[in-house]
Design a protein around this motif. Structure first.
Motif, PDB file in Angstrom:
ATOM      1  N   ASP A  16      -0.108 -12.024   6.194  1.00 55.17           N
ATOM      2  CA  ASP A  16      -1.504 -12.158   5.769  1.00 55.17           C
ATOM      3  C   ASP A  16      -2.241 -10.826   5.766  1.00 55.17           C
ATOM      4  OD1 ASP A  16      -1.664 -15.034   5.400  1.00 55.17           O
ATOM      5  OD2 ASP A  16      -1.439 -15.191   7.566  1.00 55.17           O
ATOM      6  N   PHE A  17      -1.631  -9.766   6.275  1.00 59.58           N
ATOM      7  CA  PHE A  17      -2.309  -8.494   6.441  1.00 59.58           C
ATOM      8  C   PHE A  17      -1.585  -7.366   5.708  1.00 59.58           C
ATOM      9  CE2 PHE A  17      -3.056 -10.930  10.342  1.00 59.58           C
ATOM     10  CZ  PHE A  17      -4.440 -10.935  10.382  1.00 59.58           C
ATOM     11  N   VAL A  18      -2.349  -6.315   5.460  1.00 58.02           N
ATOM     12  CA  VAL A  18      -1.785  -5.025   5.077  1.00 58.02           C
ATOM     13  C   VAL A  18      -1.955  -4.113   6.287  1.00 58.02           C
ATOM     14  CG1 VAL A  18      -2.067  -2.996   3.596  1.00 58.02           C
ATOM     15  CG2 VAL A  18      -2.298  -5.299   2.634  1.00 58.02           C
ATOM     16  N   VAL A  44      -5.488  -2.261  10.315  1.00 58.21           N
ATOM     17  CA  VAL A  44      -5.451  -3.312   9.298  1.00 58.21           C
ATOM     18  C   VAL A  44      -6.079  -2.745   8.031  1.00 58.21           C
ATOM     19  CG1 VAL A  44      -6.169  -5.633   8.671  1.00 58.21           C
ATOM     20  CG2 VAL A  44      -5.596  -5.105  11.047  1.00 58.21           C
ATOM     21  N   SER A  96      -6.919  -6.315   3.180  1.00 59.39           N
ATOM     22  CA  SER A  96      -6.115  -7.528   3.171  1.00 59.39           C
ATOM     23  C   SER A  96      -6.804  -8.604   2.353  1.00 59.39           C
ATOM     24  CB  SER A  96      -5.882  -8.019   4.604  1.00 59.39           C
ATOM     25  OG  SER A  96      -5.281  -7.006   5.397  1.00 59.39           O
TER      26      SER A  96
END
Length: 313
Positions: A46-48, A60, A63
């Motif tokens: 769910d994240f970059v 983070v 996203s």
């Protein structure tokens, strides 16, 4: 077959749940199972994540999390997550609640800018810096606890957080109600207090939020999707007393474009500045003569055609 029942059957087949048991796969919509109500778990996908320059931690990055309840992960690839980067969740309209872990020390500029449905924010005990505009225009946020670790809030950090009426301050920042210092954090605050103070917010089952301070009560917000509103005739205050007179506070229904009709019972005494501002589909308002004051812009930007004063349409 009725489309509603067909949808329920499809959900049942996909989810495998009934209303009392929890098994099989979930059918998620906007981060929540449509049948059983379970929240979608947050995963690393769910994240970059961007490796910080010295290679010892991650931030983070920008996203595209689409769920309602976001728990930021504290580690990635065995390293701590210490920063939420610039614009990471910019205009994340689906976000309702955010939990930031103790590993995070800084929240970048515009990180949660215009997350307009964000109503609950938990800051970890390691956050020292909130940068420029990090929570600018999060206008559903009602209450926040400032950790002891926080030392810096950048310019406009909380500008236009028009529902932020309550601040629990565990830091050494001198936060004062109505102040525009420290990123406008306390600009709309009705009360700030230190750790151990009693929250003055109350929530009703039909998702109205009230604030009760001594002998004055405010209808402070509304978080449901009904179009035809009959405002509560009373509410139970945080200390357990029943309150039957209240002020409709400024910006309490700000920009809720789904509302078409409002019925204000005899419990309402005044309607404050921009209370229904830009509720563009409101056409009918019914109010009792207990309403003795309507402030500037209370119904600005609405499409009102009829106002019934005295409680009878």
């Amino acid at each position: 077959m009725n489309r509603y029942y067909l949808l329920l059957i499809l959900i049942k087949l996909t989810c495998g749940h009934d209303v009392v048991s929890d098994y099989g796969e979930h059918f998620y919509h906007e981060g929540k199972c449509r049948l059983c109500g379970a929240f979608q778990p947050v995963t690393e996908e769910d994240f970059v994540f961007n490796l910080i320059e010295d290679g010892t931690a991650y931030e983070v990055g920008q996203s595209r999390f689409t769920g309602a309840n976001l728990n930021i992960l504290s580690t990635h690839n065995g390293l701590p997550v210490t920063r939420i980067g610039y614009g990471a969740f910019y205009a994340g309209y689906s976000l309702y609640s955010v939990v930031i872990p103790d590993s995070v020390t800084s929240i970048g500029g515009n990180a949660f800018y215009s997350c307009k449905n964000l109503a609950s924010l938990t800051l970890g005990n390691g956050v020292t810096t909130i940068e420029y505009g990090a929570f600018f225009n999060c206008y559903r946020l009602t209450s926040i606890t400032i950790p002891a670790s926080l030392t810096t809030i950048g310019q406009y950090g909380f500008l236009d957080c028009i529902s932020l009426v309550e601040i629990i301050n565990n830091s050494e920042l001198p936060l004062v109600e109505g102040s525009e210092d420290y990123g406008y954090l306390a600009r709309y605050a009705l009360h700030t207090y230190e750790e151990g103070g009693q929250s003055r917010l109350s929530y009703t089952d039909d998702r109205y939020t009230f604030y009760h301070d001594d002998n004055v009560s405010y209808l402070q917000g509304y978080w449901a999707k009904d179009t035809d509103l009959v405002l509560p005739s009373s509410f139970v205050a945080y200390e357990g007393t029943i309150v039957s007179q209240y002020i409709i506070y400024q910006s309490s229904f700000y920009y809720l474009t789904h509302i078409s009709r409002v019925n204000i019972p005899s419990s309402g005494t005044s309607i404050e500045y921009r209370a229904f501002w830009n509720c563009i589909w409101i056409t009918n308002v019914i109010m009792f003569n207990s309403v003795t004051f309507i402030n500037y812009g209370a119904f600005g930007g609405t499409g009102i055609k009829n106002v019934y004063y005295g409680g009878t349409p």
